[in-house]
Design an enzyme around this catalytic site. Structure first.
Site: not given
Ligand code: G3H
Ligand code: ZN
Length: 289
Positions: A48, A80, A102, A185, A240
């Protein structure tokens, strides 16, 4: 066609999905890569904006490229969740294999506009970076929670419609699409995340005409994920569960030896635990393993 897209399409044809796993450091990278190699499946390493700023944007490229070359292996690097054209441009210029713009929290029109701009730049730059876009908000952080992220599109009325998917792909020319189909998420501290909308996945895949990516892979039941792959998901993101495994393993290492200071010693178990999560996921994504 770019290599990464080729592997996702091949996975779709076989009725399996490519695993995408996020990393914050090289230890997580090894945990993921070792297991992917063991099962001989292509794998995508995701970073990310925060994760790649921590490792270094160019260093991420060098790391994954070195794995690909040394092991002659289909391992790819994805930028990401990227929230601006400028940061997508940065990773295209740096040589990432794919990038996600995004715009899920923007209006449909604004999302189309920024996605189209990213697609155009990626093509102008030579096409080495595949562009994925998001439609439908599913929360923003890969963490544990007691309640679902506010505003997450998980109900029948809120999830992505086939018509939206078709229009979005037609207007942007995007290579892959991440719709909202029930996942979020992050994951619930207790129990499973909400159920996935399997029929919607089937209809969205047909309408979109491009591979679908399932985000928020942590916390969903294995049965749901298997059905989602069968319905047309070509790639699945997991973060996660890996983060939790990594942290727990380090806590355990310190409990066992309060004096240890060598990171390569107290992080050894963490590499293995990340691998254990990846192994479980790859078995589900590939059905046959
Ligand atoms: O892009 C990253 C993923 O969608 C991760 O989601 O933290 O729920 O596994 P997760
Ligand atoms: Zn995601």
């Amino acid at each position: 066609m770019s290599e990464i897209l080729k592997h996702v399409k091949e996975a779709e044809e076989k009725g399996v999905a490519v695993g995408h796993f996020n990393i914050s450091n090289i230890e997580m990278m090894w945990g993921i890569f070792n297991v992917a190699r063991k099962y001989e499946v292509p794998v995508v390493i995701g970073v990310s904006e925060g994760e790649r700023d921590f490792i270094g944007v160019e260093q991420c490229v060098a790391l994954i490229r070195s794995l690909r070359e040394k092991y002659d292996y289909p391992v790819f690097l994805n930028a990401d969740h990227t929230y601006s054209f400028e940061r997508v441009k940065e990773v295209i210029d740096a040589g990432f294999d794919s990038a996600i713009i995004d715009g899920a929290q923007l209006s449909f029109e604004e999302n189309v506009e920024v996605t189209r701009k990213c697609v155009e730049y990626a093509r102008e730059a030579g096409g080495h970076t595949v562009i994925e876009a998001e439609i439908g908000y599913i929360g923003k952080s890969s963490q544990l929670f007691d309640e679902l992220p506010e505003g997450a599109a998980v109900t029948e009325e809120m999830i992505t419609t086939p018509e939206e998917a078709r229009k979005f792909v037609e207007e942007t020319g995007v290579d892959m699409l991440a719709p909202a189909v029930g996942t979020v998420h992050g994951m619930m501290r207790k129990g499973f995340n909400p159920k996935l909308h399997i029929d919607a996945i089937r209809r969205i895949r047909e309408a979109a005409g491009v591979p679908l990516v399932l985000h928020g892979g942590s916390g969903s039941s294995d049965g749901d994920v298997r059905d989602a792959v069968e319905a047309g998901i070509g790639m699945i993101h997991v973060s996660t569960e890996i983060r939790v495994a990594f942290r727990k393993a380090i806590e355990k290492a310190f409990e066992e030896d309060g004096e240890v200071v060598a990171p390569y010693k107290y992080m050894k178990g963490a590499v293995e635990e990340v691998g254990r999560v990846v192994e479980e996921k790859l078995k589900v994504f590939n059905n046959t393993l």
